[in-house]
Design an enzyme around this catalytic site. Sequence first.
Site, PDB file in Angstrom:
ATOM      1  N   GLY A  54      26.981 -15.628-132.204  1.00 23.83           N
ATOM      2  CA  GLY A  54      25.763 -15.192-132.103  1.00 23.83           C
ATOM      3  C   GLY A  54      25.896 -13.682-131.768  1.00 23.83           C
ATOM      4  N   GLY A  89      24.733 -10.084-129.829  1.00 21.12           N
ATOM      5  CA  GLY A  89      24.319  -9.336-128.588  1.00 21.12           C
ATOM      6  C   GLY A  89      24.991  -9.638-127.266  1.00 21.12           C
ATOM      7  CB  CYS A 113      32.287 -15.565-131.662  1.00 22.29           C
ATOM      8  SG  CYS A 113      31.989 -13.732-131.723  1.00 22.29           S
ATOM      9  CG  ASN A 121      30.552  -9.308-136.119  1.00 22.89           C
ATOM     10  OD1 ASN A 121      30.381  -8.331-135.602  1.00 22.89           O
ATOM     11  ND2 ASN A 121      29.657 -10.059-136.796  1.00 22.89           N
ATOM     12  CE1 TYR A 154      27.755  -6.209-123.880  1.00 24.01           C
ATOM     13  CE2 TYR A 154      27.134  -7.072-126.145  1.00 24.01           C
ATOM     14  CZ  TYR A 154      26.921  -6.295-124.995  1.00 24.01           C
ATOM     15  OH  TYR A 154      26.010  -5.273-124.926  1.00 24.01           O
ATOM     16  CG  HIS A 167      33.925 -15.595-136.502  1.00 24.98           C
ATOM     17  ND1 HIS A 167      32.644 -16.113-136.391  1.00 24.98           N
ATOM     18  CD2 HIS A 167      33.800 -14.518-135.906  1.00 24.98           C
ATOM     19  CE1 HIS A 167      31.866 -15.565-135.657  1.00 24.98           C
ATOM     20  NE2 HIS A 167      32.538 -14.484-135.400  1.00 24.98           N
ATOM     21  CD  GLU A 178      33.574 -19.207-138.363  1.00 26.98           C
ATOM     22  OE1 GLU A 178      32.927 -18.437-138.369  1.00 26.98           O
ATOM     23  OE2 GLU A 178      34.170 -19.762-137.466  1.00 26.98           O
TER      24      GLU A 178
END
Length: 367
Positions: free
Chosen positions: A220, A222, A247, A289, A292, A332, A334
């Site tokens: 997700g 932010g 993530c 990606n 943080y 990731h 996947e």
Amino acid sequence: MTKRQLILEDGTIFSGEGFGSSRKRSGEIVFNTGMTGYQEVITDPSYCGQIVMMTYPLVGNYGINRDDFETVTPFIHGFVAKEVTEYPSNFRSEESLSSYLEANDIPGISGIDTRKLTKIIRKHGTMKAIIADASESEEELLNELANEPEMTNQVELTSAVKPYVVPGRGHRIVLVDFGMKHGILRELTKRNCHVTVVPYNYSAENILRLKPDGIMLTNGPGDPKDVPESIEMVREVLGKKPLFGICLGHQLFALACGADTEKMKFGHRGANHPVKDLKLDKTYLTSQNHSYAVRKNTLNKTDLILTQIALNDNTVEGIKHKTFPAFTVQYHPESSPGPEDTNHLFDQFMTMIEQVNDKHEEEKTYA
């Protein structure tokens, strides 16, 4: 094509050609180092609120197809490229990149020096930027950027609004959606899982009422600290069901266990990031990606074990709990796009569920 400009909050101005939507849009400027996969990048909810630049000099050459979407609605605020192909050539192509962006009201700019822009971001870190028509006042646009508030509701924007089920006959998985890529769902359904997708703010009590065999925390956008209710939910379900996080889910798990997170200078975004498994002494190429990361030195005061690190900068890429059946990764597995080196982690999650189930059956037998 219309003349357009990209202005950074430090005052740097790039002039180029417009494509996609003609609207003015601002966001955090980031770069992705993948050579392909622009469709998956554009539709990855983790880019919510960001203007994405591809460092590879040519995009759009194979168009947009019906199969490679990672979500139905893209959440990026803009797209930047050195050169965009106007007439794609690929047997799967359904439309051009520009027409897809226009249909989804996403502005793009091409014909700029993306190497220079990448160097600026690497030196000074990610910053706010705005894509606008070349006729607009630079001074006014800079004032807009200066007064633009930081986004803190990205997870709310990208998460499912209410629960839904993707039926299967295998293990029952509750998938907590923080801005999920469809690639995660594909991997679970490939293993015949019965998946119940729930919103990011679904309570621990309601999750456990669904009687899952395992819980997945998705990727997700932010700052993970912007969703404290999710941190508390993870803390409450921990140890009650096997857990696997990816993530943002990885960061929330770390925070729930007492570790800390921090914003990176320019993050990891691309499809070729090397990650080392410390136990197996094996290196994988991964798709990443994120802005943080979990602070490594804060793991010492927790019940977490460091399992994987990034070879480029030594940041935390994998952790697991010392006593509970729970593990997470920053990258990731996947892929979509990227290498499938770590696809086996979904099988590892299935094995963990089976081992816990077998243990419970054994306890019932001898009770």
